[in-house]
Design a protein around this motif. Sequence first.
Motif, short mmCIF file in Angstrom:
data_model
loop_
_atom_site.label_atom_id
_atom_site.label_comp_id
_atom_site.label_asym_id
_atom_site.label_seq_id
_atom_site.Cartn_x
_atom_site.Cartn_y
_atom_site.Cartn_z
N THR A 173 -8.92 -0.42 -2.57
CA THR A 173 -8.63 -1.37 -1.50
C THR A 173 -9.82 -2.30 -1.33
O THR A 173 -10.96 -1.93 -1.57
CB THR A 173 -8.35 -0.67 -0.16
OG1 THR A 173 -9.45 0.17 0.18
CG2 THR A 173 -7.07 0.14 -0.22
N GLN A 186 -6.35 3.81 -7.00
CA GLN A 186 -5.99 2.76 -6.05
C GLN A 186 -7.26 2.32 -5.34
O GLN A 186 -7.95 3.12 -4.73
CB GLN A 186 -4.97 3.25 -5.04
CG GLN A 186 -4.54 2.19 -4.06
CD GLN A 186 -3.53 2.71 -3.05
OE1 GLN A 186 -3.21 3.89 -2.99
NE2 GLN A 186 -3.03 1.81 -2.23
N THR A 208 -8.95 4.51 -2.44
CA THR A 208 -7.98 5.08 -1.51
C THR A 208 -7.41 6.36 -2.09
O THR A 208 -7.31 7.37 -1.40
CB THR A 208 -6.84 4.07 -1.25
OG1 THR A 208 -7.40 2.86 -0.79
CG2 THR A 208 -5.86 4.61 -0.22
N THR A 261 0.83 -1.20 0.00
CA THR A 261 0.00 0.00 0.00
C THR A 261 0.87 1.25 0.00
O THR A 261 0.61 2.20 -0.74
CB THR A 261 -0.94 0.00 1.22
OG1 THR A 261 -1.76 -1.17 1.16
CG2 THR A 261 -1.82 1.22 1.26
N THR A 303 -4.93 -4.61 -2.25
CA THR A 303 -4.97 -3.29 -2.86
C THR A 303 -4.45 -3.40 -4.28
O THR A 303 -3.50 -4.16 -4.53
CB THR A 303 -4.18 -2.25 -2.04
OG1 THR A 303 -4.36 -0.95 -2.62
CG2 THR A 303 -2.72 -2.58 -1.96
#
Length: 158
Positions: free
Chosen positions: A107, A105, A153, A53, A118
């Motif tokens: 998750t 991004q 994210t 991440t 992720t």
Amino acid sequence: MTGNAGSGNRFGARGIAATVLVGALAVGAAGCSDGDSPSDAASRAASAVASATARAGEKLDEIKGGIDAKGDVRLGDPSTDGDGRTTVKVTAENTTDAAKTFAVQVTFKDGDGKLLDTVVVTIDDVPAGKSADATARSTHKLDGGADVRTNVTTAVRY
């Protein structure tokens, strides 16, 4: 519409996706050692997810000329594909007056909020004033079944 790098950045979206994939593979490998207790494997898996991440966030931050576009991205409802991986539709709306690429991004978390995976998905060349879709797909089968939840994210438009 996923996987192509924009022409103006140093690392490109392919580099971002590759970084996240390598980190996610490390997550799978972290839980597979013989002789480890379940808590040792879980601890290593959690550490690997955190590391992946962080690397994904760093790569997204390095996109030159990228603008925060989290408010312009929506996720559909998660589902499971034929391979048992969790997928979710990602829609990016280009509110600018020129074609733009989005790096998003996503998750995947279980019902308790535990991070399971992720990924970064790109949506290339979204025309001005239009929306385009892509699919974010987990890198492995996720524990959590129907309780898997998805979240944007970070989203960068460039």
